[in-house]
Design a protein around this motif. Structure first.
Motif, PDB file in Angstrom:
ATOM      1  N   GLY A 123      -1.208  -8.287  10.436  1.00  0.00           N
ATOM      2  CA  GLY A 123       0.341  -8.236  10.789  1.00  0.00           C
ATOM      3  C   GLY A 123       0.837  -6.651  11.080  1.00  0.00           C
ATOM      4  O   GLY A 123      -0.177  -5.988  11.221  1.00  0.00           O
ATOM      5  N   VAL A 124       2.033  -6.524  10.871  1.00  0.00           N
ATOM      6  CA  VAL A 124       2.692  -5.311  10.792  1.00  0.00           C
ATOM      7  C   VAL A 124       3.355  -5.041   9.519  1.00  0.00           C
ATOM      8  O   VAL A 124       4.086  -5.826   8.876  1.00  0.00           O
ATOM      9  N   ALA A 125       3.171  -3.695   8.996  1.00  0.00           N
ATOM     10  CA  ALA A 125       3.614  -3.362   7.595  1.00  0.00           C
ATOM     11  C   ALA A 125       5.224  -2.765   7.895  1.00  0.00           C
ATOM     12  O   ALA A 125       5.368  -2.326   8.949  1.00  0.00           O
ATOM     13  N   VAL A 126       5.883  -2.902   6.794  1.00  0.00           N
ATOM     14  CA  VAL A 126       7.358  -2.485   6.826  1.00  0.00           C
ATOM     15  C   VAL A 126       7.425  -1.496   5.668  1.00  0.00           C
ATOM     16  O   VAL A 126       7.412  -1.936   4.622  1.00  0.00           O
ATOM     17  N   PRO A 127       8.287  -0.372   5.947  1.00  0.00           N
ATOM     18  CA  PRO A 127       8.452   0.635   5.177  1.00  0.00           C
ATOM     19  C   PRO A 127       9.380   0.120   4.066  1.00  0.00           C
ATOM     20  O   PRO A 127      10.470  -0.703   4.236  1.00  0.00           O
ATOM     21  N   VAL A 185       0.869  -1.290   0.061  1.00  0.00           N
ATOM     22  CA  VAL A 185      -0.072   0.095   0.188  1.00  0.00           C
ATOM     23  C   VAL A 185       0.830   1.115  -0.039  1.00  0.00           C
ATOM     24  O   VAL A 185       2.008   1.299   0.431  1.00  0.00           O
ATOM     25  N   HIS A 186       0.486   2.610  -0.416  1.00  0.00           N
ATOM     26  CA  HIS A 186       1.451   3.582  -0.690  1.00  0.00           C
ATOM     27  C   HIS A 186       0.341   4.800  -0.230  1.00  0.00           C
ATOM     28  O   HIS A 186      -0.736   4.826  -0.369  1.00  0.00           O
ATOM     29  N   GLY A 187       1.261   5.822   0.285  1.00  0.00           N
ATOM     30  CA  GLY A 187       0.535   7.095   0.404  1.00  0.00           C
ATOM     31  C   GLY A 187       1.455   7.890   0.775  1.00  0.00           C
ATOM     32  O   GLY A 187       2.663   7.881   0.655  1.00  0.00           O
ATOM     33  N   SER A 188       0.867   9.314   1.380  1.00  0.00           N
ATOM     34  CA  SER A 188       2.102  10.362   1.366  1.00  0.00           C
ATOM     35  C   SER A 188       2.682  10.063   2.651  1.00  0.00           C
ATOM     36  O   SER A 188       2.039   9.624   3.390  1.00  0.00           O
ATOM     37  N   ARG A 189       3.983  10.582   2.676  1.00  0.00           N
ATOM     38  CA  ARG A 189       4.897  10.290   3.958  1.00  0.00           C
ATOM     39  C   ARG A 189       4.407  11.295   5.161  1.00  0.00           C
ATOM     40  O   ARG A 189       4.781  10.829   6.327  1.00  0.00           O
ATOM     41  N   THR A 190       3.753  12.274   4.679  1.00  0.00           N
ATOM     42  CA  THR A 190       3.412  13.183   5.846  1.00  0.00           C
ATOM     43  C   THR A 190       1.722  12.813   6.436  1.00  0.00           C
ATOM     44  O   THR A 190       1.541  13.530   7.253  1.00  0.00           O
ATOM     45  N   MET A 237      -0.314   7.044   7.625  1.00  0.00           N
ATOM     46  CA  MET A 237       1.146   6.193   7.087  1.00  0.00           C
ATOM     47  C   MET A 237       2.031   6.348   7.988  1.00  0.00           C
ATOM     48  O   MET A 237       2.850   5.436   8.145  1.00  0.00           O
ATOM     49  N   LYS A 238       2.298   7.287   8.696  1.00  0.00           N
ATOM     50  CA  LYS A 238       3.166   7.475   9.872  1.00  0.00           C
ATOM     51  C   LYS A 238       3.084   6.450  10.773  1.00  0.00           C
ATOM     52  O   LYS A 238       3.979   5.750  11.204  1.00  0.00           O
ATOM     53  N   THR A 239       1.677   6.254  11.490  1.00  0.00           N
ATOM     54  CA  THR A 239       1.434   5.285  12.161  1.00  0.00           C
ATOM     55  C   THR A 239       1.789   3.979  11.934  1.00  0.00           C
ATOM     56  O   THR A 239       2.472   3.200  12.527  1.00  0.00           O
ATOM     57  N   LEU A 240       1.420   3.694  10.526  1.00  0.00           N
ATOM     58  CA  LEU A 240       1.691   2.246  10.056  1.00  0.00           C
ATOM     59  C   LEU A 240       3.109   2.013   9.984  1.00  0.00           C
ATOM     60  O   LEU A 240       3.480   1.030  10.270  1.00  0.00           O
ATOM     61  N   ALA A 241       3.949   3.058   9.423  1.00  0.00           N
ATOM     62  CA  ALA A 241       5.247   2.876   9.336  1.00  0.00           C
ATOM     63  C   ALA A 241       5.904   2.754  10.422  1.00  0.00           C
ATOM     64  O   ALA A 241       7.049   2.117  10.626  1.00  0.00           O
ATOM     65  N   ALA A 242       5.391   3.231  11.681  1.00  0.00           N
ATOM     66  CA  ALA A 242       5.962   3.058  12.976  1.00  0.00           C
ATOM     67  C   ALA A 242       5.808   1.577  13.615  1.00  0.00           C
ATOM     68  O   ALA A 242       6.200   1.323  14.627  1.00  0.00           O
ATOM     69  N   GLY A 243       4.937   0.697  13.029  1.00  0.00           N
ATOM     70  CA  GLY A 243       4.805  -0.504  13.450  1.00  0.00           C
ATOM     71  C   GLY A 243       3.359  -0.864  14.118  1.00  0.00           C
ATOM     72  O   GLY A 243       3.389  -1.811  14.836  1.00  0.00           O
ATOM     73  N   GLU A 294       5.340   7.252   0.746  1.00  0.00           N
ATOM     74  CA  GLU A 294       5.707   5.957   1.739  1.00  0.00           C
ATOM     75  C   GLU A 294       5.128   4.782   1.243  1.00  0.00           C
ATOM     76  O   GLU A 294       3.905   4.940   0.821  1.00  0.00           O
ATOM     77  N   ILE A 295       5.797   3.832   0.900  1.00  0.00           N
ATOM     78  CA  ILE A 295       5.218   2.425   0.397  1.00  0.00           C
ATOM     79  C   ILE A 295       5.518   1.421   1.728  1.00  0.00           C
ATOM     80  O   ILE A 295       6.619   1.276   2.117  1.00  0.00           O
ATOM     81  N   LEU A 296       4.339   0.636   1.912  1.00  0.00           N
ATOM     82  CA  LEU A 296       4.372  -0.412   3.065  1.00  0.00           C
ATOM     83  C   LEU A 296       4.068  -1.644   2.379  1.00  0.00           C
ATOM     84  O   LEU A 296       3.592  -1.799   1.445  1.00  0.00           O
ATOM     85  N   ARG A 297       5.012  -2.438   3.042  1.00  0.00           N
ATOM     86  CA  ARG A 297       4.919  -4.187   2.800  1.00  0.00           C
ATOM     87  C   ARG A 297       4.309  -4.772   3.819  1.00  0.00           C
ATOM     88  O   ARG A 297       4.832  -4.804   5.001  1.00  0.00           O
TER      89      ARG A 297
END
Length: 204
Positions: free
Chosen positions: A110-114, A62-67, A71-77, A151-154
């Motif tokens: 699960g948990v997504a990884v940047p 999934v992808h979105g704006s880094r700001t 997306m910040k919450t998901l990227a943080a785990g 930001e792209i998360l896996r």
């Protein structure tokens, strides 16, 4: 291994016979869908934004704006639950209680990884190809500014389950003679006739 070893807490419990854990079923649903709802606990409470996604082997991107806050919450785990649902038909029964839908769905926890900066160009090509095959070869690729802003998360497909309903209504025996039409109204998503962009150049 052809079947996901999904933990008991993430397996289908309600009408368990409709649960599927084989890769063929899970991948087919994910490859046909276009929108995933990504549920997680945000700062202000639970949220579930709809997101365009693409399957990349044994993971979903999934992808979105880094700001953006989510997306910040998901990227943080933050733990998440990603769901995709395809509605194949409305099931009309003789009783109001037994109306239903035919559907195919996938739920992944699960948990997504940047993704790293080096992985982003290929990932964005996958998103573009998901819109239309061959599109990534003819469009301008993302530049450095656009790549940095995205930001792209896996999400690895580990704790994953599919649930599928097919067939007609399941009425009670005493309702079978009621003078009410019963059956399935099929539904599907179809591409329409393309509409050119209003700014398209016109050949002289």
């Amino acid at each position: 291994m052809s079947e996901y070893q999904t933990a008991p807490q993430h397996r289908v419990r309600q009408v368990a016979r409709r649960g599927h854990y084989d890769r063929e079923t899970v991948h087919a649903i994910l490859d046909e869908g276009l929108v995933a709802h990504v549920g997680f606990m945000g700062a202000g409470g639970p949220v579930s934004p709809p997101m365009f996604y693409v399957r990349d082997g044994e993971s979903v991107l999934v992808h979105g704006s880094r700001t953006s806050r989510f997306m910040k919450t998901l990227a943080a785990g933050a733990p998440l639950c990603l769901t995709v649902t395809l509605v194949d038909g409305l099931v009309l029964a003789r009783s109001a209680f037994h109306h239903s839908m035919n559907y195919r769905s996938v739920m992944a926890h699960g948990v997504a990884v940047p993704l790293s900066a080096q992985e982003k160009p290929h990932a964005l090509d996958l998103f573009t190809e998901r819109v239309e095959v061959g599109r990534a070869r003819v469009t301008r690729p993302a530049n450095a500014i656009e790549l940095k802003a995205t930001e792209i998360l896996r999400l690895p497909l580990v704790e994953v389950a599919a649930k599928v309903r097919t067939g007609g209504p399941i009425d009670d025996p005493e309702d079978m003679d009621l003078p009410v039409w019963a059956g399935v109204v099929p539904l599907w998503l179809a591409r329409g006739e393309p509409v050119p962009c209003a700014m398209e150049k016109v050949e002289a």
